[in-house]
Write an enzyme that holds these catalytic residues in place. Structure first.
Site: not given
Length: 460
Positions: A24, A37, A47, A84, A432, A440, A448
């Site tokens: 780019r 590759e 994944c 490689v 919320y 909470w 907390r």
């Protein structure tokens, strides 16, 4: 003036992200790019392999982000099935083997990117190379496993290891209709969690019908008369198997780099500076699963094989190679996974990690729900938090639950990166509404409680 020559070793996330970003920034007249590759595929999601094997992803090609032809259309000379085999640092060239023809050739470079990835850990035990024993790291590995599953006459699968790969592959085998046994050396599954949180994963796996045997080490793979896997042996028992999947983890693939004396860290990965340049080498960069990265919480390097990091490394390398500038400051160790509908997340340090770097800490564990308790579909989740003794600095968070539990770890990842204390976290302005969270949020409830523990200890 001749174009600079960039050679990239490895055609997946880090390597091809680097090549694409460099392209780019510089056209073919300024920079020629050759990438090697050794496999059949490029720019794919490793994944996603467990979800393809398990049938959640229907087609193998759905995991491929960009084909070799697409890369070549952007003036990148991508050579598939070409491995490689040697790096000549002084001569600035690499030797490559065409795995189909057997021919070898040298290619010169002005700048080199090493993105050789990682390899599945395969212990040197009898029978470990038998037919039917599979590590799963590449699309080629995934295809080989599916071929074995299609041929299997029995329906017994043994997964060796209970980390992310092991747990995800256990779920995949279950979805394929196999009777699944997981053999785990650790105290509980998911050694990336503390054992008390790992126990929640164990209980969920048992509930799904997955047999998990903890505290056991594989001693051998027993084969039948046909040379295929027949059972997995431990010191105490033998577990019949028609297929074995290795989920022990991965290690950096740095064979080429080690052979020419490039620097590696305590976990076997290449060492780089913030620009992803290999330490001591001005014209060599490395990224992805073959490198070690700085743990921003522990202050030490570690090896983390994740596509998120690999793509970031590639972008940064490509920018630097292409004349721009970028840095990779480090990680806090965020990861998420699941086994069926149970979501598993962690970021920062476990208890043993904190002890290893000499940190004193307190912990707090809470149980909450992902939505307001009265809202339909509210599911339980458990959150464990670690904070530094005296300072109250957040050190780590682990979450096990359902219904969107895992992505709550992102709040903790940001807090870790910012160096926040748990008391500062309690004031975070999080979203919320009853369908999404209790008044909470569970992460703030944990914060907390951690503040309370610190105060009781006389440190806050």
């Amino acid at each position: 003036m001749a174009a600079e020559r960039l050679v990239v070793i490895g055609g997946d996330a880090a390597g091809m992200s680097a090549a694409s970003q460099a392209r780019r920034l510089k056209g073919p007249d300024e920079l020629s790019i050759t990438a090697f590759e050794r496999g059949h595929f490029t720019s794919y999601s490793a994944c996603g392999i467990p979800y393809w094997v398990g049938g959640d992803v229907e087609q193998r090609d759905d995991l491929i982000a960009r084909t070799p032809e697409e890369h070549r259309a952007r003036a990148i000379d991508l050579r598939m099935r070409t491995e490689v085999t040697e790096i000549d640092v002084a001569g600035q060239r690499v030797r490559a083997l065409d795995r189909d023809s057997g021919e070898t050739s040298w290619t010169g470079f002005d700048k080199l990117v090493i993105a050789t990835g990682a390899r599945p850990v395969r212990p040197a035990l009898p029978g470990m190379d038998a037919a039917g024993v599979h590590g799963v790291q590449t699309l080629d590995d995934g295809q080989a496993l599916l071929d074995t599953l299609d041929r299997a006459t029995g329906r017994r699968a043994v997964v060796v290891g209970a980390g992310y790969i092991g747990v995800e592959m256990a779920e995949a085998m279950l979805k394929r209709g196999f009777e699944v046994t997981v053999l785990n050396r650790g105290e509980q599954p998911m050694a990336t969690l503390d054992p008390d949180m790992g126990r929640l994963v164990h209980d969920a796996m048992d509930g799904l019908g997955i047999t998990t045997v903890n505290g056991t080490a594989v001693t051998a793979i027993r084969t039948g008369a046909d040379g295929r896997v027949a059972a997995v042996e431990t010191a105490d028992a033998s577990y019949p198997a028609d297929v074995v999947v290795l989920g022990i983890g991965v290690e950096p693939e740095t064979t080429l780099a080690r052979a020419v004396g490039l620097p590696v860290g305590p976990h076997g990965g290449l060492l780089t500076d913030l620009s992803m340049r290999v330490v001591g080498h001005d014209n060599i960069w490395a990224g992805g699963d073959c490198v070690e990265v700085l743990d921003l919480v522990a202050g030490r390097t570690r090896h983390i094989a994740l596509g998120t990091h690999a793509n970031k490394h590639g972008q940064i390398i490509g920018s630097n190679v292409g004349g721009g500038y970028g840095t990779f400051p480090g990680v806090v160790g965020t990861a998420v996974s699941k086994v069926c509908d149970l979501e598993i997340a962690r970021t920062g340090l476990r208890e043993k990690d904190a002890r290893a770097v000499g940190l004193r800490f307190v912990t707090a564990t809470i149980e909450s729900t992902g939505r307001a308790g009265y809202y339909p579909g509210a599911q339980p989740m458990t959150v464990k938090m670690l904070a530094e003794y005296r300072t109250g600095r957040l050190l780590g968070v682990q979450i096990v639950g359902r219904d969107g539990a895992a992505k709550r770890v992102d709040v903790a990842a940001v807090a870790l990166t910012a160096g926040m204390t748990v008391e500062q976290m309690t004031a975070l302005d999080l979203g919320y509404a009853p369908p999404f969270s209790p008044v909470w949020d569970p992460v703030l409830v944990a914060a907390r409680k951690t503040v309370t523990v610190l105060r009781r200890a006389g440190t806050a």
